[in-house]
Design an enzyme around this catalytic site. Structure first.
Site, mmCIF file in Angstrom:
data_model
loop_
_atom_site.group_PDB
_atom_site.id
_atom_site.type_symbol
_atom_site.label_atom_id
_atom_site.label_comp_id
_atom_site.label_asym_id
_atom_site.label_seq_id
_atom_site.Cartn_x
_atom_site.Cartn_y
_atom_site.Cartn_z
ATOM 1 N N ARG A 563 2.295 8.612 11.234
ATOM 2 C CA ARG A 563 3.075 8.047 10.139
ATOM 3 C C ARG A 563 3.367 6.575 10.395
ATOM 4 O O ARG A 563 3.586 6.161 11.529
ATOM 5 C CB ARG A 563 4.416 8.779 10.000
ATOM 6 C CG ARG A 563 4.303 10.238 9.705
ATOM 7 C CD ARG A 563 3.792 10.567 8.353
ATOM 8 N NE ARG A 563 4.512 9.941 7.264
ATOM 9 C CZ ARG A 563 4.332 10.280 5.981
ATOM 10 N NH1 ARG A 563 3.462 11.231 5.648
ATOM 11 N NH2 ARG A 563 4.989 9.683 5.032
ATOM 12 N N VAL A 564 3.388 5.812 9.328
ATOM 13 C CA VAL A 564 3.739 4.401 9.459
ATOM 14 C C VAL A 564 5.046 4.113 8.708
ATOM 15 O O VAL A 564 5.411 2.973 8.516
ATOM 16 C CB VAL A 564 2.618 3.477 8.943
ATOM 17 C CG1 VAL A 564 1.391 3.585 9.824
ATOM 18 C CG2 VAL A 564 2.266 3.796 7.497
ATOM 19 N N ASP A 565 5.730 5.172 8.270
ATOM 20 C CA ASP A 565 7.016 4.956 7.595
ATOM 21 C C ASP A 565 8.132 5.567 8.446
ATOM 22 O O ASP A 565 7.929 5.874 9.611
ATOM 23 C CB ASP A 565 6.978 5.553 6.181
ATOM 24 C CG ASP A 565 6.575 7.024 6.204
ATOM 25 O OD1 ASP A 565 6.525 7.610 7.298
ATOM 26 O OD2 ASP A 565 6.316 7.575 5.118
ATOM 27 N N ASP A 566 9.304 5.770 7.851
ATOM 28 C CA ASP A 566 10.437 6.271 8.631
ATOM 29 C C ASP A 566 10.447 7.787 8.706
ATOM 30 O O ASP A 566 11.477 8.428 8.488
ATOM 31 C CB ASP A 566 11.749 5.749 8.022
ATOM 32 C CG ASP A 566 11.839 4.240 8.156
ATOM 33 O OD1 ASP A 566 11.434 3.731 9.209
ATOM 34 O OD2 ASP A 566 12.282 3.582 7.198
#
Ligand code: 6R9
Length: 695
Positions: A563-566
């Site tokens: 994942r590259v988000d929170d």
């Protein structure tokens, strides 16, 4: 390769770089992560396997893939025609879409005008085709020796009885039903019964806490909640009905009164007598459902009528209700299942996922049953009573396709091969992996030890939102690379973009987006179209943004990098950092919290929480435990932080934004990589945090 991935937050702004779960697991296990190896990296299917496969060469795939991209309407219509439709879709409206926010509202529609029913296609159609006596489901209980089975005819009877009961209490087309059940056969039965009458099911994983269940009940306002009194997982007894009682009381306080709690008596876990009961609201499944007729007319629904809602985590505290509709999802879940596992009617298929997650929707229930497959449903924990249980089960039922998550593979790998080799596993033909990146060492162990170097591994990349596989091997068609989900499924156009949204060609690494829609795509977030567009379609205009990083090697193989988000991926479960933070700050002694993911040898990622206490409250181990308990009770045990790090202050910019990049480095003890801290409002907090790191 993984390190090139820049990280973007869900609002599309460039944020930081961080190591990925794949890199993490690889590093922990002492290996290079890159699996693309010029000499020995390719793992070929055997000639026998390829010869019998549905798609048996790269060339055959390429021809089919090309057609699916050049003529999606024709490609998917031909497949859709193999299902039963009460009324055919409008031929010129096979697919209507707009994926570009700059051109108007996002719209995805497939098979518009068509009328069908997914339960009819998954159950009745198989009975009518002469497979009534075929086993639809085997059930293996928590304890060795507990088991059961249902033929397709028996499954149909059970589904109809429950559907008739639901109708009798006023559940109709479009009504929501929440299902909070463990892996009993009654769970897929309940899903199918809802689908049969056009009701919208929302399965909540039975590991979620009362608060989390209440939040979902309040959001979707079901007419009925279906649960059971209790379940045993391993040695632990979980009183599910008690949890539901708390959620329903909470719902009532918030104006959502659910009239009926239909409770299955799971005798092996708890007796009727021991179950708390509210007469009027609570109904025993066994008291009412068997009295209903085993015939129930199907409610024919529009292809675009909702089928189910499934809540998943995002980058804010509020879970997102991912909404899937009927026609496209049906065609897509069935077709992906068939091809990614090279399905044969003689297969015995076991997916270890729980129906509380999307994998259990598409690949325990709908995908396999739509193909008339025999599915194994397992109630217990995969390492109970010992780490050999999975292979005991494989031998007992002659499982041919085994689909699981990397976290289980890593856990079993740590327990040692002797638990594996004492079982034959000769029946196995195809293996599958899902939920998180699989590090090459775990891939190799799965391949060499579990599959005796015979069985191809389908490492399937997809999401709750995508409904079905997006990037996946077709196991007979091309050689695999350990750690790679390989190539796109038919009709799927993955693109890797840079932070400005430019598509990158050939060998590259960046953000994974999808161009054009596919039949299984979700249609909206329930009650929140704005969030749907903002999260998925605004970061890169014209594309669906997955939230994942991805790199492509020179041979075109895709490697997902996390994942590259929170969002943190713990044992394949998606958990939003904001959800854990909001649980922590609800604790009366917690003033502020910031949560980041850290590398974890077995779970892929672990949860690391920085906590600032209310002024004057002393640190203590008890308080740590109490903070962890708060998260367990608000979300569920699987979201419990692995580490609480006391933080007198958090590193913030002058505008008050927490700099998670720095927190990630402190959590990962990469202290020489803290980078520029001069923009912090108070650079001194970093030293304080480092000093408290081992406390
Ligand atoms: C099916 C499912 C989706 C997220 C996704 C990604 C990760 C899933 C993966 C994978 C690498 C794979 N993910 N499969 N990463 N390789 N084969 O897990 O759905 O719970 O919505 O999670 O899981 O990060 O974005 P969901």
């Amino acid at each position: 390769w993984v390190d090139h991935v820049a990280v973007v937050s869900s609002n599309g702004k460039l944020r930081a770089r961080r190591p990925t779960a794949a890199a993490a697991a690889g590093a922990v296990l002492g290996e290079p992560v890159a699996a693309s190896d010029d000499q020995g990296g390719l793992v070929h299917p055997s000639e026998e396997f390829a010869a019998q496969a549905l798609v048996s060469s790269t060339q055959q795939y390429q021809e089919m893939y090309r057609r699916s991209i050049d003529d999606p309407a024709g490609f998917w219509s031909e497949i859709a025609e193999t299902f039963y439709w009460k009324q055919k879709w409008n031929p010129d409206e096979v697919c209507a879409e707009n994926l570009d926010v700059t051109k108007g509202p996002i719209k995805i529609e497939w098979f518009k005008g068509g009328k069908t029913n997914i339960c009819y296609n998954a159950v009745d159609r198989n009975v009518e085709a002469g497979d009534g006596e075929k086993i639809a489901m085997y059930w293996e209980g928590n304890e060795i020796g507990q088991d059961g089975k249902l033929t397709y005819s028996q499954l149909l009877d059970k589904v109809c009885q429950l559907a008739n009961y639901l109708k009798s209490v006023g559940v109709g087309k479009g009504d929501a039903v929440v299902i909070y059940l463990p892996m009993l056969m009654e769970l897929p039965i309940a899903m199918l019964a809802c689908a049969r009458i056009g009701a919208v099911h929302s399965v909540v994983f039975a590991g979620f806490s009362a608060d989390a269940l209440a939040q979902r009940i309040i959001d979707c306002k079901p007419k009925v909640v279906i649960t059971c009194n209790a379940v045993k997982r391993g040695k632990k007894l979980i009183p599910l009905k008690d949890i539901v009682d708390v959620s329903l009381a909470d719902g009532a306080k918030n104006g959502v009164d659910v009239g009926i709690c239909l409770t299955y008596e799971n005798q092996s876990a708890m007796t009727k007598e021991d179950t708390k009961w509210t007469s009027g609201k609570d109904v025993w499944w066994q008291d009412v459902v068997p009295n209903f007729s085993t015939k129930c007319d199907v409610e024919w629904v529009d292809a675009e009528d909702p089928l189910f809602l499934l809540y998943t985590s995002g980058s804010t505290g509020k879970p997102k209700g991912v909404l899937h509709t009927t026609g496209g999802y049906m065609v897509y879940s069935a077709t992906t299942f068939k091809h990614a596992f090279d399905y044969k009617p003689s297969d015995i298929y076991w997916c270890t996922a729980d129906c509380g997650w999307i994998t259990g929707h598409s690949y325990v229930t709908y995908g396999p049953l739509l193909n008339g497959a025999t599915v194994l449903v397992y109630e217990g924990a995969p390492n109970y009573p010992d780490p050999g249980r999975c292979w005991d089960v494989v031998d007992k039922y002659g499982v041919t396709i085994f689909y699981t998550a990397p976290t289980l593979i890593r856990a079993l790998m740590r327990d040692g091969t002797e638990y594996v080799t004492r079982y034959s596993r000769k029946s196995l033909r195809v293996l599958g992996s899902v939920g998180e990146p699989i590090n090459p060492t775990a891939w190799r162990w799965f391949y060499d030890v579990i599959g005796d170097s015979r069985c191809p591994i389908s490492d399937t990349w997809w999401q709750t939102e995508t409904g079905g596989f997006m990037i996946t091997p077709l196991p007979g068609a091309w050689p695999l690379k350990p750690g790679s989900a390989t190539f796109p499924f038919f009709g799927v156009q993955p693109v890797i973009v840079d932070e400005k949204g430019n598509e990158m060609e050939e060998e590259c690494s960046g953000y994974l987006c999808i161009k054009k829609s596919w039949p299984g795509a979700f249609r909206t977030l329930y009650g929140d179209k704005d969030r749907y567009e903002t999260t998925y379609f605004k970061p890169f205009a014209g594309y669906y943004f997955s939230g994942d990083g991805c790199s492509r090697d020179k041979d075109g193989y895709h490697f997902l990098t996390g994942r590259v988000d929170d969002v943190i991926n713990v044992s394949g479960h998606r958990i939003g950092t904001a959800e854990v933070e909001s649980a922590l700050v609800s604790h009366p002694k917690c003033a502020e919290a910031a949560v980041v993911g850290i590398d974890h040898e077995v779970k892929g990622q672990g949860i690391y929480a920085f906590v600032t206490l209310v002024d004057g409250v002393p640190y203590s181990d008890e308080l740590r435990k109490s903070l962890v308990m708060t998260v367990r009770s608000q979300i569920g045990a699987f979201a419990a932080p692995d580490k609480i790090h006391w933080a007198p202050g958090l590193p913030k910019t002058r505008s008050g934004k927490i700099m998670r990049r720095i927190l990630r480095k402190i959590a990962g003890r990469q202290l020489d990589e803290l980078g520029d801290t001069s923009t912090l409002a108070d650079p001194g907090v970093v030293d304080q945090l480092i000093a408290l790191g081992d406390s």
